[in-house]
Design an enzyme around this catalytic site. Structure first.
Site, PDB file in Angstrom:
ATOM      1  N   CYS A 238      -0.712 107.978  25.928  1.00  0.00           N
ATOM      2  CA  CYS A 238      -1.693 107.786  25.028  1.00  0.00           C
ATOM      3  C   CYS A 238      -1.723 106.341  23.756  1.00  0.00           C
ATOM      4  CB  CYS A 238       0.127 108.225  23.238  1.00  0.00           C
ATOM      5  SG  CYS A 238       0.726 109.146  23.278  1.00  0.00           S
TER       6      CYS A 238
ATOM      7  N   HIS B 143      -1.197 101.531  20.809  1.00  0.00           N
ATOM      8  CA  HIS B 143      -1.185 102.873  21.048  1.00  0.00           C
ATOM      9  C   HIS B 143      -2.212 103.451  20.177  1.00  0.00           C
ATOM     10  CE1 HIS B 143       1.505 106.810  20.372  1.00  0.00           C
ATOM     11  NE2 HIS B 143       2.577 106.307  21.348  1.00  0.00           N
TER      12      HIS B 143
ATOM     13  N   GLN C 144       8.078  99.638  19.434  1.00  0.00           N
ATOM     14  CA  GLN C 144       8.221  99.242  21.182  1.00  0.00           C
ATOM     15  C   GLN C 144       8.876  97.796  21.112  1.00  0.00           C
ATOM     16  OE1 GLN C 144       8.391 101.054  24.433  1.00  0.00           O
ATOM     17  NE2 GLN C 144       6.986 102.248  23.203  1.00  0.00           N
TER      18      GLN C 144
ATOM     19  N   LYS D 275      12.910 105.363  19.716  1.00  0.00           N
ATOM     20  CA  LYS D 275      12.881 104.171  20.420  1.00  0.00           C
ATOM     21  C   LYS D 275      14.031 103.515  20.880  1.00  0.00           C
ATOM     22  CE  LYS D 275       7.996 105.331  20.878  1.00  0.00           C
ATOM     23  NZ  LYS D 275       7.491 106.545  21.820  1.00  0.00           N
TER      24      LYS D 275
ATOM     25  N   ASP E 217       2.927  96.582  14.791  1.00  0.00           N
ATOM     26  CA  ASP E 217       3.472  98.143  15.133  1.00  0.00           C
ATOM     27  C   ASP E 217       4.312  98.014  15.876  1.00  0.00           C
ATOM     28  OD1 ASP E 217       4.122 100.570  16.709  1.00  0.00           O
ATOM     29  OD2 ASP E 217       2.154 100.799  17.302  1.00  0.00           O
TER      30      ASP E 217
END
Ligand SMILES: Cc1ncc(COP(=O)(O)O)c(C=O)c1O
Length: 421
Positions: A378, A137, A217, A240, A214
């Site tokens: 993104c 991302h 997600q 999220k 990261d």
């Protein structure tokens, strides 16, 4: 398959997850859009909130609102206690070793920027390299790009295959004595690929290279144990993972966080200030300048309570089944191509339809009450890799059903009719 068929009889592990009951916890799933029931398939952009999170936020403003860490009065102590209790819940949720390792931020983006701007500056010098992957991302690209430009370092990128998987041999090849930091996504927001982060961390640690994961997600779909992963940093986006927007978490190993300079200056991050010198506060407050997003933390704590009440093994199994159902259903549509067919995937399906721009797909589906996302998500380098400007993306959460997928498929068939494709 109907919703009820999906949960009954409860013979298999995935059927133990009662989606009908879970859906009742999310009030927004009952609204209608353009006269049609909402089919929400944009969970990778942001997830919906269970009633418990909404109630906690309302209660906070009605009965608990005060600034934290500063007052001796009842409300300030109450707000502080709730705020710190959220930190404890998040620490347990991630299996971090200490609450000091849980830094509250504005989101995954700020968490990554924090690491790049503090740890990155300590570690990365001219001629060094920062290693990311072709699946990232923009939030896990641009902060490193800025750092590399400032330090005269080089950003290296692990390429991905046609099915959207990281090429591990290339990763191994790119890890070198020049690599100062590795930054990788747990799950790709654009394609849904689950990266083999544990293995990648082990390989990087073999060269004494720290790894930031990261997890924006990752956490919504997978059980995460930061000690088991042995990652050096892990980032979370509250919105999220069924919590409020504008809030997030940076997990960092204690010794690394201790070695890092502050990110921003201001209130709360100090122990004492004179015009000559400031002594910084202890962890985690050293990285939490200014009045924090108090209700964000409390709301995320409630989201974690909600998640903890679910049987996460059953959730994962259910999501897998739903993803397979969606993949099969979409694969049967002529002229539709799924972008990203990794063996290990979380609930994201990116697709293109020959002859129709993704924005048109999104607009027509919206008229059917179906919310998906269209664009580059993104992740422009991912689009470039596949030679496309954009995709349509349906992204799943555990409250979605096969009926939602059927509505998506019917909507796409309407798109095809309208565009004569
Ligand atoms: C993989 C990934 N990383 C980072 C982010 C940014 O998260 P936040 O909205 O918390 O800044 C996103 C948001 O879409 C994402 O999908």
């Amino acid at each position: 398959m109907t919703e009820l068929e999906l949960i009954s009889p409860t013979k298999t592990k995935e059927d133990l997850f009662n989606v009908v009951s879970v859906r009742k916890d999310f009030p927004i799933l009952r609204i209608r859009v353009h006269g049609k029931p909402l089919i929400y398939l944009d969970n990778a952009a942001t997830s919906q909130k269970p009633q418990i999170v909404i109630d906690v936020l309302k209660k906070y403003y009605e009965e608990e609102n005060a600034n934290v860490h500063r007052g001796v009065h009842y409300l300030s102590e109450l707000a502080t206690q709730k705020y710190e209790c959220a930190r404890f819940k998040i620490k347990k949720f991630l299996n971090a070793a200490s609450e000091k390792e849980i830094i509250f931020t504005r989101g995954a983006t700020e968490s990554i920027n924090l690491v790049a701007a503090t740890y990155g500056k300590l570690r990365v010098h001219a001629g060094d390299e920062v290693l990311i992957t072709g699946l990232e991302h923009h939030s896990n690209i641009v902060p490193w790009q800025l750092l590399c430009e400032e330090r005269g370092a080089k950003l290296r990128v692990v390429p991905i295959t046609d099915s959207g998987e990281i090429i591990l041999e290339e990763y191994v090849r790119l890890l070198s004595e020049k690599t100062r930091i590795v930054a990788i996504s747990h799950v790709s927001n654009a394609l849904g690929t689950i990266n083999p982060v544990k293995k990648m961390i082990e390989l990087a640690h073999g060269h004494s290279i720290p790894v930031l994961v990261d997890g924006a997600q990752g956490v919504p779909h997978l059980k995460v144990d930061v000690q088991d992963l042995d990652c050096d940093f892990y980032t979370i986006s509250s919105h999220k993972v069924f919590g409020p927007t504008g809030f997030g978490v940076l997990y960092g190993k204690l010794n690394l966080l201790e070695s890092m300079p502050p990110y921003q200056g201001g209130g709360d991050m100090i122990r004492s200030v004179t015009f000559e010198k400031t002594i910084f506060n202890d962890l985690p407050y050293k990285f939490e300048a200014g009045t924090p997003h108090i209700e964000g933390a409390i709301g995320m704590g409630a989201a974690i309570d909600y998640i903890n009440a679910l049987d996460w093994n059953a959730v994962e199994a259910y999501e897998k089944k739903l993803l397979n159902y969606a993949t099969n259903a979409l694969s049967e549509i002529d002229d539709l191509k799924i972008i990203g067919m990794a063996k290990e995937k979380a609930g994201v399906i990116s697709f293109v339809l020959e002859g129709v721009h993704p924005h048109d797909i999104g607009t027509i589906l919206d008229q059917e009450g179906v919310a998906i996302r269209t664009g580059h998500h993104c992740a422009q380098p991912v689009m470039d890799r596949f030679g496309i400007p954009a995709t349509a993306r349906a992204s799943l959460a555990f409250y979605n059903t096969t009926a939602d997928i059927d509505a998506l498929v019917n909507g796409i068939k309407k798109v095809k009719e309208l565009f004569h494709v």
